[in-house]
Design a protein around this motif. Structure first.
Motif, mmCIF file in Angstrom:
data_model
loop_
_atom_site.group_PDB
_atom_site.id
_atom_site.type_symbol
_atom_site.label_atom_id
_atom_site.label_comp_id
_atom_site.label_asym_id
_atom_site.label_seq_id
_atom_site.Cartn_x
_atom_site.Cartn_y
_atom_site.Cartn_z
ATOM 1 N N LEU A 12 0.581 -0.581 0.063
ATOM 2 C CA LEU A 12 -0.138 -0.101 -0.183
ATOM 3 C C LEU A 12 0.854 0.859 -0.339
ATOM 4 O O LEU A 12 1.557 -0.139 1.018
ATOM 5 N N TYR A 143 0.287 1.012 3.344
ATOM 6 C CA TYR A 143 -1.417 0.907 1.731
ATOM 7 C C TYR A 143 -1.506 2.211 0.639
ATOM 8 O O TYR A 143 -1.753 1.311 -0.323
ATOM 9 N N ARG A 146 0.243 -0.645 -1.771
ATOM 10 C CA ARG A 146 -1.162 -1.974 -2.001
ATOM 11 C C ARG A 146 -1.982 -1.102 -3.225
ATOM 12 O O ARG A 146 -2.274 -1.851 -4.100
#
Length: 219
Positions: A12, A143, A146
């Motif tokens: 991420l 994240y 991601r």
């Protein structure tokens, strides 16, 4: 973003890296991995407030002086552990359709937290992010990577004429997983396959309606 305790695998820019976050192979890589594992185990066993450099030294086999010299402090260790987890080879699902991809992504997210043992480390990391600004920055970076990888889902959908080319990929992917994270970490409700499909289908309907389209300049 298995039986191993690893950082979040669900779905991420990386914050400034602390000392010790270089990426060479060999002995340095093994040292870094040992430290990462000790940090994760410590988070699971004791939580962030009780985690200490002494614990990491004892469980990694790396002398405390070395830890301080290369990582600076406990937060540096925490940041590097999550940064290392983000160097995996995870790729978003490719089922051949946007609906299938979004549903598969939602199911992957939900299933990542089904096994309490497997979910312990990512859950502990998320808890640490509420208590440490640097941990929060590292989690955000994890994240962000991601979500960047998941842009491929939207790019494929646009090429198949399933979505408008102005669709904000990040907004769509976040809409898929947000209801799951709400239940997992805010309301502490169970998640299952039905909820995963519901989250994906709601995000898909919104995307098709243009909810996630980015503004375009007037001619």
């Amino acid at each position: 973003m298995t039986g191993q305790r690893t950082a979040p695998e669900t779905d991420l820019p990386t914050p400034p890296l602390a000392p010790g976050t270089r990426r060479p192979g060999g002995r340095t890589a093994r040292t870094r991995a040992a430290v990462r594992d000790a940090v994760l185990n410590g988070l699971v066993e004791h939580g962030y407030p009780a985690l200490t450099v002494e614990y990491v030294a004892e469980h990694s086999g790396i002398h405390k002086t070395t830890l301080y010299r290369r990582w600076g402090n406990l937060e540096g260790l925490l940041v590097d552990a999550l940064d290392l987890a983000g160097e995996d080879t995870w790729t978003p699902p490719d089922t051949g359709s946007l609906e299938g991809d979004l549903r598969a992504l939602a199911h992957t997210t939900a299933s990542s937290f089904e096994d309490p043992a497997a979910a312990a480390a990512p859950t502990a990391f998320i808890a640490a992010a509420f208590q440490s600004e640097r941990a929060a920055e590292a989690l955000n970076a994890f994240y962000a990577k991601r979500f960047d990888r998941c842009e491929a889902i939207v790019a494929r959908a646009v090429s198949r004429n399933e979505l408008d080319r102005h669709t904000d990929a990040g907004a769509l992917i976040r809409a898929v997983v947000s209801p799951l994270f709400l239940r997992l970490f805010i309301t502490r409700e169970p998640v299952d396959g039905t909820l995963a499909d519901q989250s994906a289908d709601a995000a898909l309907a919104a995307a098709r309606a243009g909810v996630f389209n980015t503004p375009t300049e007037s001619a």
